[in-house]
Design a protein around this motif. Sequence first.
Motif, PDB file in Angstrom:
ATOM      1  N   ALA A  98       8.589 -36.587  57.379  1.00  0.00           N
ATOM      2  CA  ALA A  98       9.179 -37.878  57.056  1.00  0.00           C
ATOM      3  C   ALA A  98      10.495 -38.011  55.620  1.00  0.00           C
ATOM      4  CB  ALA A  98       8.388 -38.966  56.847  1.00  0.00           C
ATOM      5  N   THR A  99      11.028 -38.485  55.573  1.00  0.00           N
ATOM      6  CA  THR A  99      12.039 -37.985  54.048  1.00  0.00           C
ATOM      7  C   THR A  99      10.937 -38.607  53.140  1.00  0.00           C
ATOM      8  OG1 THR A  99      13.874 -38.546  55.398  1.00  0.00           O
ATOM      9  CG2 THR A  99      13.915 -38.945  53.309  1.00  0.00           C
ATOM     10  N   ARG A 100      10.091 -39.859  53.117  1.00  0.00           N
ATOM     11  CA  ARG A 100       9.414 -40.122  51.901  1.00  0.00           C
ATOM     12  C   ARG A 100       7.934 -40.590  52.320  1.00  0.00           C
ATOM     13  NH1 ARG A 100      10.653 -42.876  47.264  1.00  0.00           N
ATOM     14  NH2 ARG A 100      12.531 -43.238  47.993  1.00  0.00           N
ATOM     15  N   THR A 101       7.171 -39.225  51.447  1.00  0.00           N
ATOM     16  CA  THR A 101       5.161 -39.585  52.148  1.00  0.00           C
ATOM     17  C   THR A 101       4.914 -40.436  51.303  1.00  0.00           C
ATOM     18  OG1 THR A 101       5.269 -37.515  51.809  1.00  0.00           O
ATOM     19  CG2 THR A 101       6.135 -37.626  54.480  1.00  0.00           C
ATOM     20  N   TRP A 102       3.877 -40.514  51.644  1.00  0.00           N
ATOM     21  CA  TRP A 102       2.818 -41.543  49.627  1.00  0.00           C
ATOM     22  C   TRP A 102       1.241 -40.299  49.682  1.00  0.00           C
ATOM     23  CZ3 TRP A 102       4.830 -45.153  47.587  1.00  0.00           C
ATOM     24  CH2 TRP A 102       7.102 -45.747  48.043  1.00  0.00           C
ATOM     25  N   VAL A 103       0.769 -40.778  48.759  1.00  0.00           N
ATOM     26  CA  VAL A 103      -0.553 -40.192  48.597  1.00  0.00           C
ATOM     27  C   VAL A 103      -0.656 -41.141  47.686  1.00  0.00           C
ATOM     28  CG1 VAL A 103      -0.041 -37.534  49.140  1.00  0.00           C
ATOM     29  CG2 VAL A 103       0.106 -38.442  46.203  1.00  0.00           C
ATOM     30  N   SER A 104      -2.763 -41.225  48.289  1.00  0.00           N
ATOM     31  CA  SER A 104      -3.504 -42.418  48.033  1.00  0.00           C
ATOM     32  C   SER A 104      -4.282 -41.646  47.554  1.00  0.00           C
ATOM     33  CB  SER A 104      -3.199 -43.248  48.118  1.00  0.00           C
ATOM     34  OG  SER A 104      -4.933 -44.272  48.255  1.00  0.00           O
ATOM     35  N   GLY A 105      -5.487 -42.125  46.558  1.00  0.00           N
ATOM     36  CA  GLY A 105      -6.795 -41.922  45.836  1.00  0.00           C
ATOM     37  C   GLY A 105      -7.668 -41.696  46.789  1.00  0.00           C
TER      38      GLY A 105
ATOM     39  N   LYS B 175      -4.073 -38.025  50.982  1.00  0.00           N
ATOM     40  CA  LYS B 175      -5.022 -38.078  50.779  1.00  0.00           C
ATOM     41  C   LYS B 175      -4.982 -36.243  49.112  1.00  0.00           C
ATOM     42  CE  LYS B 175      -9.554 -38.052  48.256  1.00  0.00           C
ATOM     43  NZ  LYS B 175      -9.816 -39.201  48.026  1.00  0.00           N
ATOM     44  N   THR B 176      -4.662 -35.638  49.934  1.00  0.00           N
ATOM     45  CA  THR B 176      -3.171 -34.427  48.844  1.00  0.00           C
ATOM     46  C   THR B 176      -2.133 -34.563  48.519  1.00  0.00           C
ATOM     47  OG1 THR B 176      -4.027 -33.073  50.056  1.00  0.00           O
ATOM     48  CG2 THR B 176      -5.853 -33.637  49.087  1.00  0.00           C
ATOM     49  N   PHE B 177      -1.834 -33.785  47.868  1.00  0.00           N
ATOM     50  CA  PHE B 177      -0.392 -33.120  47.600  1.00  0.00           C
ATOM     51  C   PHE B 177      -0.244 -32.521  49.009  1.00  0.00           C
ATOM     52  CE2 PHE B 177      -0.252 -34.047  43.723  1.00  0.00           C
ATOM     53  CZ  PHE B 177       1.112 -35.753  43.619  1.00  0.00           C
ATOM     54  N   ALA B 178      -0.971 -31.231  49.424  1.00  0.00           N
ATOM     55  CA  ALA B 178      -0.598 -29.867  50.131  1.00  0.00           C
ATOM     56  C   ALA B 178      -0.708 -30.921  51.292  1.00  0.00           C
ATOM     57  CB  ALA B 178      -2.160 -29.391  50.235  1.00  0.00           C
ATOM     58  N   GLY B 179      -1.848 -31.974  51.295  1.00  0.00           N
ATOM     59  CA  GLY B 179      -1.554 -32.662  52.695  1.00  0.00           C
ATOM     60  C   GLY B 179      -0.428 -33.827  53.566  1.00  0.00           C
TER      61      GLY B 179
ATOM     62  N   ALA C 169       2.795 -41.093  44.779  1.00  0.00           N
ATOM     63  CA  ALA C 169       1.681 -41.882  44.907  1.00  0.00           C
ATOM     64  C   ALA C 169       1.365 -43.022  44.058  1.00  0.00           C
ATOM     65  CB  ALA C 169       1.281 -40.770  43.104  1.00  0.00           C
ATOM     66  N   LEU C 170       0.081 -43.839  45.399  1.00  0.00           N
ATOM     67  CA  LEU C 170       0.180 -44.833  45.228  1.00  0.00           C
ATOM     68  C   LEU C 170      -0.996 -45.405  44.039  1.00  0.00           C
ATOM     69  CD1 LEU C 170      -0.506 -45.496  49.208  1.00  0.00           C
ATOM     70  CD2 LEU C 170       1.561 -46.869  47.768  1.00  0.00           C
ATOM     71  N   ASP C 171      -1.915 -44.581  43.560  1.00  0.00           N
ATOM     72  CA  ASP C 171      -2.310 -45.322  42.793  1.00  0.00           C
ATOM     73  C   ASP C 171      -3.069 -44.132  42.121  1.00  0.00           C
ATOM     74  OD1 ASP C 171      -4.648 -44.104  44.590  1.00  0.00           O
ATOM     75  OD2 ASP C 171      -4.107 -45.309  45.225  1.00  0.00           O
ATOM     76  N   PRO C 172      -3.894 -43.950  41.495  1.00  0.00           N
ATOM     77  CA  PRO C 172      -4.298 -43.007  40.200  1.00  0.00           C
ATOM     78  C   PRO C 172      -5.332 -42.292  41.684  1.00  0.00           C
ATOM     79  CG  PRO C 172      -5.151 -44.906  39.438  1.00  0.00           C
ATOM     80  CD  PRO C 172      -3.786 -45.620  40.194  1.00  0.00           C
ATOM     81  N   GLY C 173      -5.110 -41.168  41.076  1.00  0.00           N
ATOM     82  CA  GLY C 173      -5.863 -40.111  42.081  1.00  0.00           C
ATOM     83  C   GLY C 173      -5.715 -38.554  41.531  1.00  0.00           C
ATOM     84  N   GLY C 174      -6.772 -37.416  41.936  1.00  0.00           N
ATOM     85  CA  GLY C 174      -6.695 -36.023  41.959  1.00  0.00           C
ATOM     86  C   GLY C 174      -6.306 -35.718  42.973  1.00  0.00           C
ATOM     87  N   TYR C 175      -4.949 -34.870  43.321  1.00  0.00           N
ATOM     88  CA  TYR C 175      -4.300 -34.682  44.320  1.00  0.00           C
ATOM     89  C   TYR C 175      -4.426 -33.120  44.474  1.00  0.00           C
ATOM     90  CZ  TYR C 175      -2.757 -39.959  44.085  1.00  0.00           C
ATOM     91  OH  TYR C 175      -2.940 -41.200  44.499  1.00  0.00           O
TER      92      TYR C 175
ATOM     93  N   VAL D  24      -1.227 -27.325  44.641  1.00  0.00           N
ATOM     94  CA  VAL D  24       0.041 -27.086  46.192  1.00  0.00           C
ATOM     95  C   VAL D  24       0.881 -26.627  46.353  1.00  0.00           C
ATOM     96  CG1 VAL D  24       1.022 -28.563  44.935  1.00  0.00           C
ATOM     97  CG2 VAL D  24       1.153 -28.858  47.980  1.00  0.00           C
ATOM     98  N   THR D  25       1.283 -25.483  47.102  1.00  0.00           N
ATOM     99  CA  THR D  25       2.715 -24.396  47.030  1.00  0.00           C
ATOM    100  C   THR D  25       3.627 -25.105  47.859  1.00  0.00           C
ATOM    101  OG1 THR D  25       0.840 -22.972  47.457  1.00  0.00           O
ATOM    102  CG2 THR D  25       3.159 -22.208  47.960  1.00  0.00           C
TER     103      THR D  25
END
Length: 324
Positions: free
Chosen positions: A32-39, A54-58, A71-77, A80-81
Motif C-alpha cells: 500500500a502507498t499508506r500504511t498504519w501502526v498502532s500500539g 504493531k511495529t515500523f518493521a512490520g 502512527a495512529l496512537d502513542p506506542g513503542g514501534y 527498523v532498517t
Amino acid sequence: MIDPSRVGRVFPLLALMASCLAATIQPANAQATRTWVSGVGNDANPCSRTAPCKTFAGAISKTAAGGEINALDPGGYGAVTITKSITIDGGSGQVASVLAAGTNGIIINAGANDVVTLRNIQINGANGTPTPGLNGIRFLAGSSLVVDNVRIFGFSQSGIDINLNTASAVRVMVTDTVVSTSATGIFAKNAGSGRVTVSAQRVSLLRNSTVGFKADSTTGSAQLLCAISDSMVAGNAIGVHAAGGAAGGTLIQVTRSSVVNNVNTGILTDGSAAARALLSNTLVSGNDTGVASAGGGQLFTYKNNSVNGNVTADGAFSTPLTPE
C-alpha cells in the motif's frame, strides 16, 4: 441436448464474472502507498487504518516505495532498517517511540536515488542501562534524509550518524529536532568522494558527552558543507567541531545561533587548512574556550558575533570577512 445459442450467452457471462473476481482480489504481497501502526496493532494485519500493524518493521514490508507509514496512537514501534524511499510519521501531539537498547534505532541503507523522511518520532537509546543503544539514526546510503521534529537521546555513539561511503552527492536536512545525552549529537563523514550537505535549523544539541555537531573529512576526499542556523548548542564537551583531512574538506557555517556553556571548546577547527568554521550573528559564551583552531584549521567571522564571557579564553578568529 445443449442449446448452442445458450452456450454463446453463458461463456461471455462467465468471463465477465472471472474478470470482476480478479479485480476484487488483491495479491497476498501487495504493498500500500499508506500504511498504519498502532500500539494495539498486530504485524499479521495488512497495516490498514482499521487493521494496523504493531511495529515500523512490520509495516515497512507492506508499504510501497515512496509511501508513508503513519502512527495512529502513542506506542513503542521498534527499531527498523529502511532500504527504500519512505516517510515515517509518528503524528503530532503523541509519543511514537523507538526504544533501541543495545542496537541502532533507525538504519537507512537505501538506494542512490532514495529519499527518506522521519517525522514526529522519539528515539530513546536507554542511556544508563547495561546495554544502551548505539546510534539513534544511522544513515549509510541514500540520496536524501529529512529529520523533522524528532527527539533523540541516550545513545552510546551518535544521535544522528551520517556515515557514508559514496561518490554521489547526498543531502541531509534536520529541522525542529533535539539531540541530547548521547556521545555525539550529529556526526557526518563520507569515506568516498561525493559532496555531503548537512543543514540544521532550529536544532538543539544538548549535553552530548563528546561533541554536539562534528563534520569529519579526515578520510575520503569528500567536501562536507554544513550549515547550522537558529539553533542551540549547549552543555556538550565540545560544541561544534570541524575536522579536515589531506584530500577532503569541511566547512561548518553557524548563523543566528548560541554556542554556550560547553565544557571545553565552543567552536573548534583542526586537522588541516581544509577544516573551516564561519560564524555570523552567533553568541559564543560560557564555554571553557570560545573559539580555537589547531593543525591549520581556520576560523572565519563576519565581525558581527558576540564572543565573550568564556571561562579560560574567548579565542580569536583567523580571518575576518566583510558581509555583503
